[in-house]
Design a protein around this motif. Structure first.
Motif, PDB file in Angstrom:
ATOM      1  N   GLN A 100       0.839  -1.203   0.000  1.00 29.37           N
ATOM      2  CA  GLN A 100       0.000   0.000   0.000  1.00 29.37           C
ATOM      3  C   GLN A 100       0.875   1.255   0.000  1.00 29.37           C
ATOM      4  O   GLN A 100       0.592   2.223  -0.705  1.00 29.37           O
ATOM      5  N   ALA A 101       1.954   1.228   0.775  1.00 32.72           N
ATOM      6  CA  ALA A 101       2.874   2.370   0.829  1.00 32.72           C
ATOM      7  C   ALA A 101       3.505   2.609  -0.544  1.00 32.72           C
ATOM      8  O   ALA A 101       3.607   3.755  -0.992  1.00 32.72           O
ATOM      9  N   ARG A 102       3.909   1.537  -1.208  1.00 36.31           N
ATOM     10  CA  ARG A 102       4.505   1.666  -2.543  1.00 36.31           C
ATOM     11  C   ARG A 102       3.499   2.263  -3.520  1.00 36.31           C
ATOM     12  O   ARG A 102       3.823   3.140  -4.320  1.00 36.31           O
ATOM     13  N   GLN A 103       2.266   1.820  -3.433  1.00 32.67           N
ATOM     14  CA  GLN A 103       1.226   2.340  -4.316  1.00 32.67           C
ATOM     15  C   GLN A 103       0.987   3.833  -4.060  1.00 32.67           C
ATOM     16  O   GLN A 103       0.812   4.613  -4.986  1.00 32.67           O
ATOM     17  N   MET A 104       1.017   4.239  -2.783  1.00 33.10           N
ATOM     18  CA  MET A 104       0.852   5.658  -2.449  1.00 33.10           C
ATOM     19  C   MET A 104       1.957   6.501  -3.083  1.00 33.10           C
ATOM     20  O   MET A 104       1.707   7.593  -3.595  1.00 33.10           O
ATOM     21  N   VAL A 105       3.188   5.983  -3.053  1.00 30.54           N
ATOM     22  CA  VAL A 105       4.318   6.705  -3.635  1.00 30.54           C
ATOM     23  C   VAL A 105       4.133   6.818  -5.150  1.00 30.54           C
ATOM     24  O   VAL A 105       4.234   7.906  -5.720  1.00 30.54           O
ATOM     25  N   VAL A 106       3.845   5.692  -5.801  1.00 27.16           N
ATOM     26  CA  VAL A 106       3.710   5.658  -7.256  1.00 27.16           C
ATOM     27  C   VAL A 106       2.560   6.562  -7.732  1.00 27.16           C
ATOM     28  O   VAL A 106       2.663   7.204  -8.772  1.00 27.16           O
ATOM     29  N   HIS A 107       1.487   6.638  -6.969  1.00 30.87           N
ATOM     30  CA  HIS A 107       0.331   7.449  -7.363  1.00 30.87           C
ATOM     31  C   HIS A 107       0.478   8.928  -6.993  1.00 30.87           C
ATOM     32  O   HIS A 107      -0.456   9.704  -7.174  1.00 30.87           O
ATOM     33  N   VAL A 117       7.497  13.011  -5.079  1.00 31.71           N
ATOM     34  CA  VAL A 117       8.421  11.975  -5.544  1.00 31.71           C
ATOM     35  C   VAL A 117       7.598  10.717  -5.737  1.00 31.71           C
ATOM     36  O   VAL A 117       6.921  10.273  -4.816  1.00 31.71           O
ATOM     37  N   ASN A 118       7.634  10.145  -6.961  1.00 29.29           N
ATOM     38  CA  ASN A 118       6.840   8.935  -7.217  1.00 29.29           C
ATOM     39  C   ASN A 118       7.714   7.735  -7.556  1.00 29.29           C
ATOM     40  O   ASN A 118       7.311   6.842  -8.269  1.00 29.29           O
ATOM     41  N   ILE A 119       8.926   7.715  -7.006  1.00 27.23           N
ATOM     42  CA  ILE A 119       9.860   6.612  -7.224  1.00 27.23           C
ATOM     43  C   ILE A 119      10.038   5.857  -5.905  1.00 27.23           C
ATOM     44  O   ILE A 119      10.633   6.384  -4.973  1.00 27.23           O
ATOM     45  N   PRO A 120       9.507   4.627  -5.817  1.00 28.45           N
ATOM     46  CA  PRO A 120       9.581   3.872  -4.556  1.00 28.45           C
ATOM     47  C   PRO A 120      10.998   3.633  -4.057  1.00 28.45           C
ATOM     48  O   PRO A 120      11.228   3.560  -2.854  1.00 28.45           O
ATOM     49  N   SER A 121      11.972   3.529  -4.968  1.00 27.54           N
ATOM     50  CA  SER A 121      13.347   3.225  -4.558  1.00 27.54           C
ATOM     51  C   SER A 121      14.142   4.477  -4.200  1.00 27.54           C
ATOM     52  O   SER A 121      15.316   4.369  -3.850  1.00 27.54           O
ATOM     53  N   TYR A 122      13.521   5.647  -4.251  1.00 23.70           N
ATOM     54  CA  TYR A 122      14.201   6.899  -3.891  1.00 23.70           C
ATOM     55  C   TYR A 122      14.797   6.741  -2.491  1.00 23.70           C
ATOM     56  O   TYR A 122      14.115   6.299  -1.567  1.00 23.70           O
ATOM     57  N   ARG A 123      16.082   7.091  -2.335  1.00 23.78           N
ATOM     58  CA  ARG A 123      16.743   6.935  -1.040  1.00 23.78           C
ATOM     59  C   ARG A 123      16.551   8.189  -0.191  1.00 23.78           C
ATOM     60  O   ARG A 123      16.980   9.268  -0.562  1.00 23.78           O
ATOM     61  N   VAL A 124      15.904   8.025   0.944  1.00 21.32           N
ATOM     62  CA  VAL A 124      15.632   9.131   1.863  1.00 21.32           C
ATOM     63  C   VAL A 124      16.911   9.465   2.623  1.00 21.32           C
ATOM     64  O   VAL A 124      17.599   8.569   3.111  1.00 21.32           O
TER      65      VAL A 124
END
Length: 192
Positions: A100-107, A117-124
């Motif tokens: 669900q978290a990944r989907q929130m990022v992508v959307h 930012v819509n890239i799940p692998s983005y490094r915080v």
């Protein structure tokens, strides 16, 4: 965007660990097999990939980056995976599951330092502020998740009123809630 699909609970039973943090994942019994050294290394690798929902090609990049780093390769590997945006969004409680978290990022529901930012692998990075987009705060599911899910890690800070959170510092390996022997993963890739 490629991501692991298929029977999640079957994977969790095979690995012997509730990698998806779902209450029903290990309802049925787990079979314990006597494994060779290679088998143990492979199982630990599969476990770590399942914890973070990463496929092999991307996972290899994380491993080889960790092998080139100055610190303990196993610790660096897990720390880098832990700092993925989709994982931080999950740990902060925006999403009830990693999927669900990944989907929130992508959307496009998540902002990092005020920018979408819509890239799940983005490094915080340390001191990055992760927040829910203004429009998305009206979504009852997101609001309920964020207020209900308790923060249980020390390297994150949560601001419930502003629907935001912050990475306070790089997590220590012992603070990261993943149950595995990361040295086995490094051994697995060191042979290749």
């Amino acid at each position: 965007m490629a991501r692991p699909r298929g029977p999640r609970f079957k994977v969790a039973r095979h690995l012997g660990v509730n990698v998806f943090n779902h209450p029903k994942a290990l309802k049925r019994g787990v079979k314990n097999h006597k494994l060779s050294d290679y088998g143990q290394q492979l199982l630990e690798k599969q476990k770590l990939k399942a914890y973070y929902g990463v496929l092999e090609k991307q996972f290899r990049r994380y491993v080889f980056e960790a092998l080139k780093s100055r610190g303990n390769s196993g610790d660096v590997l897990v720390q880098n995976l832990e700092r993925r945006l989709d994982n931080i969004v999950y740990r902060l409680g925006f999403g009830s599951t990693l999927r669900q978290a990944r989907q929130m990022v992508v959307h496009g529901h998540i902002l990092v330092n005020g920018k979408m930012v819509n890239i799940p692998s983005y490094r915080v990075n340390v001191d990055d502020v992760i927040s829910l987009r203004e429009k998305s705060r009206k979504n009852q599911i997101f609001a309920d998740n964020f207020s209900a899910i308790q923060l249980n890690v020390k390297y994150l800070e949560k601001d419930v009123e502003n629907f935001s959170g912050r990475l306070v510092r790089i997590p220590l390996r012992e603070e990261i809630p993943v149950d595995l022997k990361d040295s086995k993963v490094i051994e697995f890739y060191s042979k290749n």
